[in-house]
Design an enzyme around this catalytic site. Structure first.
Site, mmCIF file in Angstrom:
data_model
loop_
_atom_site.group_PDB
_atom_site.id
_atom_site.type_symbol
_atom_site.label_atom_id
_atom_site.label_comp_id
_atom_site.label_asym_id
_atom_site.label_seq_id
_atom_site.Cartn_x
_atom_site.Cartn_y
_atom_site.Cartn_z
ATOM 1 C CG ASN A 139 -1.674 1.263 1.440
ATOM 2 O OD1 ASN A 139 -1.779 2.073 0.510
ATOM 3 N ND2 ASN A 139 -2.239 1.453 2.629
ATOM 4 C CE LYS B 295 -0.136 3.399 4.678
ATOM 5 N NZ LYS B 295 -0.138 3.562 6.125
ATOM 6 C CG HIS C 161 -5.850 2.265 5.018
ATOM 7 N ND1 HIS C 161 -5.445 3.238 5.911
ATOM 8 C CD2 HIS C 161 -4.840 1.365 4.938
ATOM 9 C CE1 HIS C 161 -4.221 2.925 6.332
ATOM 10 N NE2 HIS C 161 -3.842 1.800 5.762
ATOM 11 C CD GLU D 139 -2.964 5.794 6.539
ATOM 12 O OE1 GLU D 139 -2.906 5.801 5.289
ATOM 13 O OE2 GLU D 139 -2.091 5.273 7.260
ATOM 14 C CD GLU E 186 -3.657 -2.140 7.230
ATOM 15 O OE1 GLU E 186 -2.558 -2.400 6.759
ATOM 16 O OE2 GLU E 186 -4.267 -1.097 6.956
ATOM 17 N N GLY F 192 2.333 2.539 10.704
ATOM 18 C CA GLY F 192 3.313 3.613 10.525
ATOM 19 C C GLY F 192 3.979 4.047 11.818
ATOM 20 C CB SER G 107 4.985 -1.460 12.111
ATOM 21 O OG SER G 107 4.583 -0.114 12.283
HETATM 22 P P1 PGA Z 1 2.690 0.434 7.632
HETATM 23 O O1 PGA Z 1 1.250 0.662 6.973
HETATM 24 O O2 PGA Z 1 3.205 -0.874 7.105
HETATM 25 O O3 PGA Z 1 3.503 1.601 7.167
HETATM 26 O O4 PGA Z 1 2.484 0.409 9.112
HETATM 27 C C1 PGA Z 1 0.374 -0.405 6.756
HETATM 28 C C2 PGA Z 1 -0.906 0.103 6.141
HETATM 29 O O5 PGA Z 1 -1.377 1.169 6.556
HETATM 30 O O6 PGA Z 1 -1.486 -0.537 5.244
#
Ligand code: PGA
Length: 250
Positions: A9, A11, A95, A97, A167, A173, A213
């Site tokens: 992903n 982003k 997601h 976000e 998640e 992140g 992460s």
């Molecule tokens: P990350 O993000 O691996 O940077 O923690 C995962 C995601 O949001 O899909």
């Protein structure tokens, strides 16, 4: 059928040139190995058509979102038919976000899932609790509700087309990964929720990815858990070597 999947992903990262370069690198790296999982990259809308032109069928392509309408006067939105027309086969929906910063509710997500399925796009549907819900012990119920509200109007056949991604928001992140045991507990719970509604066969066939992460150093331990079928990878998907380090954890 239940599959092992590693999906990137990206982003809101990479210019078009950088993104096409990264996609080419991942595509090349995949040719050199016998991957034990499906590999997908989900990229910004602006990159989809160009990336589709430089990758082979071995590497799946997806969008990171789609609109909750098919077409019309929705300035700035990108619909599921538009995503599908680029050659993309997957779309991340729900997601955290999107839920958190863009107000996406279960009601909106329900519509998006239906529109994606109508275009034969495979939704990678994200669920997960925030830190407060982890700490106050409501995390299993929170995730149950997210699944029930957005997905349980689907038929068993439709549900069978989804990929789920657990998640935990506190792990995204942040560098703070859920332990393999925490991931397994939730994934087993999710499979139980699916079995309760659609039966054991549908539940057993559902791929449930872990995200938050995930990196080469922790992927193996997490992926070894019986109910974890792969990962949705943010930061570590922006570097070809680290993304491949996760792919080869299988
Ligand atoms: P990350 O993000 O691996 O940077 O923690 C995962 C995601 O949001 O899909």
């Amino acid at each position: 059928m239940r599959k092992n999947i590693v999906a990137g992903n990206w982003k809101m990262n990479t210019t078009l040139a950088e993104g096409v370069g990264l996609a080419k690198d991942v595509n090349e790296a995949l040719k050199g190995i016998d991957a034990k999982c499906d590999v997908v990259i989900c990229v910004p809308f602006t990159h989809l058509a160009s990336v589709a032109g430089v990758i082979d069928s071995k590497l799946g392509l997806g969008a990171e979102n789609c609109a909750d309408h098919v077409k019309g006067a929705y300035t700035g939105e990108v619909s599921a038919p538009m995503v599908a027309s680029t050659g993309a086969k997957y779309v991340i929906l729900g997601h955290s976000e999107r839920r958190q910063y863009y107000g996406e509710t279960s009601e909106i997500l329900k519509t998006k899932v239906n529109l994606a399925l109508a275009e034969n796009l495979t939704p990678i549907f994200c669920i997960g609790e925030v830190l407060e819900e982890r700490e106050n012990g409501t995390f299993l119920d929170v995730v149950t509700k997210q699944i029930e509200e957005a997905l349980f109007d689907l038929s068993a056949e439709e549900f069978g087309k989804l990929i789920l991604a657990y998640e935990p928001v506190w792990a995204i992140g942040t560098g703070k990964t859920a332990t393999a045991e925490q991931a397994e507990e939730m994934h087993a719970h999710i499979r139980g929720v699916i079995a309760g509604k659609y039966g054991q066969e549908v539940a057993d066939n559902c791929s449930i990815l872990y995200g938050g992460s995930c990196k080469p150093s922790n992927a193996k331990e997490i992926f070894e858990k019986p109910n974890v079928d792969g990962g949705l990878i943010g930061g570590a998907a922006l570097d070809c070597a680290s993304f491949m380090g996760i792919v080869t954890a299988f």
